[in-house]
Motif scaffolding. Structure first.
Motif, PDB file in Angstrom:
ATOM      1  N   THR A 168       0.817  -1.320   0.146  1.00  0.00           N
ATOM      2  CA  THR A 168      -0.045   0.099   0.160  1.00  0.00           C
ATOM      3  C   THR A 168       0.914   1.094   0.037  1.00  0.00           C
ATOM      4  O   THR A 168       0.322   2.589  -0.230  1.00  0.00           O
ATOM      5  CB  THR A 168      -0.961  -0.119   0.901  1.00  0.00           C
ATOM      6  OG1 THR A 168      -0.049  -0.075   2.720  1.00  0.00           O
ATOM      7  CG2 THR A 168      -1.873  -0.731   0.989  1.00  0.00           C
ATOM      8  N   VAL A 216       6.488   3.732   6.028  1.00  0.00           N
ATOM      9  CA  VAL A 216       4.867   2.615   6.618  1.00  0.00           C
ATOM     10  C   VAL A 216       5.175   2.171   7.686  1.00  0.00           C
ATOM     11  O   VAL A 216       4.961   0.752   7.007  1.00  0.00           O
ATOM     12  CB  VAL A 216       3.942   4.075   6.117  1.00  0.00           C
ATOM     13  CG1 VAL A 216       2.441   3.070   7.264  1.00  0.00           C
ATOM     14  CG2 VAL A 216       3.201   4.871   6.156  1.00  0.00           C
ATOM     15  N   GLU A 256       3.302  -0.179   8.505  1.00  0.00           N
ATOM     16  CA  GLU A 256       1.808  -0.989   8.695  1.00  0.00           C
ATOM     17  C   GLU A 256       1.276  -1.225   7.427  1.00  0.00           C
ATOM     18  O   GLU A 256       0.309  -1.181   7.154  1.00  0.00           O
ATOM     19  CB  GLU A 256       1.111   0.113   9.547  1.00  0.00           C
ATOM     20  CG  GLU A 256       0.994   0.294  10.511  1.00  0.00           C
ATOM     21  CD  GLU A 256       2.283   1.546  11.518  1.00  0.00           C
ATOM     22  OE1 GLU A 256       2.180   2.525  10.581  1.00  0.00           O
ATOM     23  OE2 GLU A 256       2.666   1.828  12.607  1.00  0.00           O
ATOM     24  N   ALA A 257       1.790  -0.351   5.962  1.00  0.00           N
ATOM     25  CA  ALA A 257       2.332  -0.960   5.104  1.00  0.00           C
ATOM     26  C   ALA A 257       1.509  -2.284   4.985  1.00  0.00           C
ATOM     27  O   ALA A 257       1.830  -3.355   5.618  1.00  0.00           O
ATOM     28  CB  ALA A 257       2.727  -0.401   4.271  1.00  0.00           C
ATOM     29  N   ARG A 258       0.447  -3.012   3.997  1.00  0.00           N
ATOM     30  CA  ARG A 258       0.254  -4.011   3.598  1.00  0.00           C
ATOM     31  C   ARG A 258       0.647  -4.596   2.300  1.00  0.00           C
ATOM     32  O   ARG A 258       0.564  -3.650   1.515  1.00  0.00           O
ATOM     33  CB  ARG A 258      -1.263  -3.726   3.531  1.00  0.00           C
ATOM     34  CG  ARG A 258      -1.838  -4.289   5.137  1.00  0.00           C
ATOM     35  CD  ARG A 258      -3.110  -4.399   4.975  1.00  0.00           C
ATOM     36  NE  ARG A 258      -4.389  -2.892   4.919  1.00  0.00           N
ATOM     37  CZ  ARG A 258      -4.783  -3.363   3.043  1.00  0.00           C
ATOM     38  NH1 ARG A 258      -4.964  -4.236   3.030  1.00  0.00           N
ATOM     39  NH2 ARG A 258      -6.133  -2.392   3.566  1.00  0.00           N
ATOM     40  N   ARG A 300       2.299   8.504   6.103  1.00  0.00           N
ATOM     41  CA  ARG A 300       1.617   8.186   7.818  1.00  0.00           C
ATOM     42  C   ARG A 300       0.368   8.801   8.320  1.00  0.00           C
ATOM     43  O   ARG A 300      -0.454   7.767   7.514  1.00  0.00           O
ATOM     44  CB  ARG A 300       2.485   8.253   8.444  1.00  0.00           C
ATOM     45  CG  ARG A 300       4.011   7.178   8.468  1.00  0.00           C
ATOM     46  CD  ARG A 300       4.210   7.030   9.924  1.00  0.00           C
ATOM     47  NE  ARG A 300       5.497   8.480  10.393  1.00  0.00           N
ATOM     48  CZ  ARG A 300       6.899   8.329  10.022  1.00  0.00           C
ATOM     49  NH1 ARG A 300       6.928   7.820   9.675  1.00  0.00           N
ATOM     50  NH2 ARG A 300       7.151   9.657  10.513  1.00  0.00           N
ATOM     51  N   HIS A 344      -2.294   7.343   4.956  1.00  0.00           N
ATOM     52  CA  HIS A 344      -2.025   5.813   4.620  1.00  0.00           C
ATOM     53  C   HIS A 344      -3.209   5.550   6.330  1.00  0.00           C
ATOM     54  O   HIS A 344      -4.609   4.086   5.584  1.00  0.00           O
ATOM     55  CB  HIS A 344      -0.433   4.885   5.093  1.00  0.00           C
ATOM     56  CG  HIS A 344      -0.514   4.165   5.341  1.00  0.00           C
ATOM     57  ND1 HIS A 344      -0.958   2.628   5.437  1.00  0.00           N
ATOM     58  CD2 HIS A 344      -0.340   2.868   3.942  1.00  0.00           C
ATOM     59  CE1 HIS A 344      -0.279   1.368   5.225  1.00  0.00           C
ATOM     60  NE2 HIS A 344      -0.255   2.092   4.407  1.00  0.00           N
ATOM     61  N   LYS A 345      -3.351   6.038   7.165  1.00  0.00           N
ATOM     62  CA  LYS A 345      -3.804   6.055   8.618  1.00  0.00           C
ATOM     63  C   LYS A 345      -5.955   6.277   7.859  1.00  0.00           C
ATOM     64  O   LYS A 345      -6.176   5.088   7.537  1.00  0.00           O
ATOM     65  CB  LYS A 345      -3.734   6.506   9.411  1.00  0.00           C
ATOM     66  CG  LYS A 345      -4.473   6.192  10.571  1.00  0.00           C
ATOM     67  CD  LYS A 345      -3.681   6.215  11.713  1.00  0.00           C
ATOM     68  CE  LYS A 345      -4.251   6.376  13.159  1.00  0.00           C
ATOM     69  NZ  LYS A 345      -3.718   5.616  14.173  1.00  0.00           N
ATOM     70  N   ASP A 353      -3.693   1.521   7.167  1.00  0.00           N
ATOM     71  CA  ASP A 353      -2.955   0.757   7.491  1.00  0.00           C
ATOM     72  C   ASP A 353      -3.340  -0.955   8.377  1.00  0.00           C
ATOM     73  O   ASP A 353      -4.910  -1.205   8.073  1.00  0.00           O
ATOM     74  CB  ASP A 353      -3.156   1.022   9.062  1.00  0.00           C
ATOM     75  CG  ASP A 353      -2.331   2.271   9.089  1.00  0.00           C
ATOM     76  OD1 ASP A 353      -1.768   2.494   8.230  1.00  0.00           O
ATOM     77  OD2 ASP A 353      -1.832   3.015  10.250  1.00  0.00           O
ATOM     78  N   GLN A 354      -2.387  -2.236   8.648  1.00  0.00           N
ATOM     79  CA  GLN A 354      -2.663  -3.399   8.745  1.00  0.00           C
ATOM     80  C   GLN A 354      -3.594  -3.088  10.078  1.00  0.00           C
ATOM     81  O   GLN A 354      -3.537  -2.917  11.089  1.00  0.00           O
ATOM     82  CB  GLN A 354      -1.355  -4.268   9.064  1.00  0.00           C
ATOM     83  CG  GLN A 354      -1.552  -5.292   8.944  1.00  0.00           C
ATOM     84  CD  GLN A 354       0.079  -5.515   8.793  1.00  0.00           C
ATOM     85  OE1 GLN A 354       0.892  -4.692   9.145  1.00  0.00           O
ATOM     86  NE2 GLN A 354       1.055  -6.468   7.914  1.00  0.00           N
TER      87      GLN A 354
END
Ligand code: ASP
Ligand code: MG
Length: 422
Positions: free
Chosen positions: A184, A190, A192-194, A409, A412-413, A418-419
């Motif tokens: 992502t 980030v 938490e990127a998936r 960031r 993304h959120k 976020d994952q």
């Protein structure tokens, strides 16, 4: 039984140990009954090493002066890795043969160091496949009409692989690399990127053009044009993982008619620091000024990305645009020496400390308010937007580069990428 093209990047081919593992993986696919074509990159670092040797011998000359020889030179990296892979496959007990681009032949135009593929003759490869051989075709290179060796631009093996897959009407083109798919956003920025299970070809095109280094952009264009099914996956999984599991791993690049798309509105956040902003201030607001500014820059072979022209005040306007950072000094100089005088503009100011952040998603086509959500997110973080550009499936902003990571960031959120915490 299918016809499959595998492409292995430089890291995957980085040592004889790694090449031996690639051979085991390819052998597994061949033994499962598939017709296999493999397109390797040069061993990692090899292309850089070769190009540096050239520079050592001609430090004062611009590289364009010996472009033809650079291609002759750089193409040897892939010739070596391809031969080594053929030998490794033979050691695995398979019949394997490697071909340089000109032997296939992969025909290109004569634009050395950035040639474009024009046609691929599939006869030889098909005959080998039909007689049970694994065929290895060098990535990154081709041959022009006069028999000169050409290369396709850095990262060009991706394009070779997709082009070979298109020519052979392969069932799938698997791009093995050192990451396990398309994310992502960059996981280094980030955490938490998936990983995306699927990404549409158009989204991938936007992401590749905006700095995602996973695939050479031209390979994505090729895949789109010829509807090549393409998957990005890791070559660092154990070579003997179950083939059915491997076949659905990574990220599949799909076409919109595919039904199994993940239906997120925004699929990814792309960013890069490759651009610089230039503003021509106090330009008389008369017909032809955009042409005079943009035309002069384009004539110097400098590509322009975003453009903004303000409303005029007292007959004057400001005109801003972005160029690649490498072209920044040249463009400013050109405007100062050749354009502002004849234009009657006040001055040229530039800023290289910018970055571009983009949200990308085909879902944006059918949803309103996505851009405003982006702007409100950046406002909440106190980030000033300097320029904006939009297309059907992306919105990009130029901001101060020191806020890049914060912006990526936050976006993304906000867009739910976020994952989910485990
Ligand atoms: N070996 C070439 C490069 O380093 C092509 C590639 O790896 O795709 O750019
Ligand atoms: Mg690459």
């Amino acid at each position: 039984m299918a016809l499959i093209v595998h492409k292995y990047g430089g890291t995957s081919m980085g040592s004889t140990e790694r090449i031996a593992l690639v051979a085991k993986r390819v052998a597994k696919w061949a033994r499962a009954g598939h017709k296999m074509v493999v397109v390797p990159s040069a061993m990692s670092g090899e292309t850089n090493r070769l190009l540096a040797l050239a520079k050592e011998l001609a430090p004062a000359k611009p590289a364009e002066a010996y472009n033809r020889e650079l291609d002759m030179l750089a193409s040897t990296g892939e010739q070596a890795s391809s031969a080594l892979l053929a030998i490794a496959l033979q050691a695995e007990g398979l019949e394997a043969v490697s071909y340089a681009g000109w032997q296939v032949a992969i025909k290109t135009n004569s634009a050395y160091t950035k040639a474009r593929i024009e046609s691929i003759d599939d006869k030889k490869v098909r005959a080998d496949l039909d007689s049970g051989r694994v065929v290895i075709v060098t990535g990154f290179q081709g041959v022009d009409d006069l028999g000169n060796i050409t290369t396709l631009g850095r990262g060009g093996s991706d394009t070779s692989a997709v082009a070979v897959a298109a020519a052979l009407k392969a069932d799938e083109c698997l791009i093995y690399t050192d990451v396990d798919g398309v994310y992502t956003t960059d996981p280094r920025v980030v955490p938490e990127a998936r990983r995306l299970h699927t990404v549409s070809f158009e989204e991938m095109l936007e992401m590749a053009s905006m700095g995602s280094k996973v695939l050479q952009i031209r390979s994505v264009e090729f895949a789109g044009k010829y509807k090549v099914k393409m998957r990005v996956l890791s070559s660092f999984t154990p070579w003997d993982i179950d083939i059915n599991e491997e076949a659905v791993s990574g990220t599949l690049i799909t076409f919109e008619e595919d039904e199994d798309m993940e239906q997120a509105v925004v699929s990814g956040i792309a960013f890069n620091r490759d651009e610089a902003k230039i503003s021509v201030l106090g330009v008389p607001d008369t017909p032809g000024i955009a042409y005079k500014i943009v035309g002069a820059v384009a004539d110097a072979n400098i590509e322009i990305d975003m453009i903004i022209q303000n409303v005029s005040k007292e007959g004057k306007t400001d005109f801003s645009f972005t160029v690649h950072r490498n072209d920044f000094a040249k463009a400013v100089d050109l405007l100062n020496t050749q354009v502002i005088g004849t234009l009657g503009a006040k001055e040229v100011v530039g800023d290289a400390k910018i970055c571009k952040v983009s949200i990308v998603g085909i879902g944006m086509r059918s949803h309103v308010g996505i851009a405003s959500k982006m702007f409100s997110c950046l406002a909440q973080e106190g980030i000033n937007i300097q320029m904006i550009s939009t297309s059907e499936i992306k919105t990009s902003v130029v901001i101060d580069e020191k806020y890049m990571e914060l912006a990526v960031r936050a976006l993304h959120k906000v867009f739910g990428l976020d994952q989910v915490a485990a």
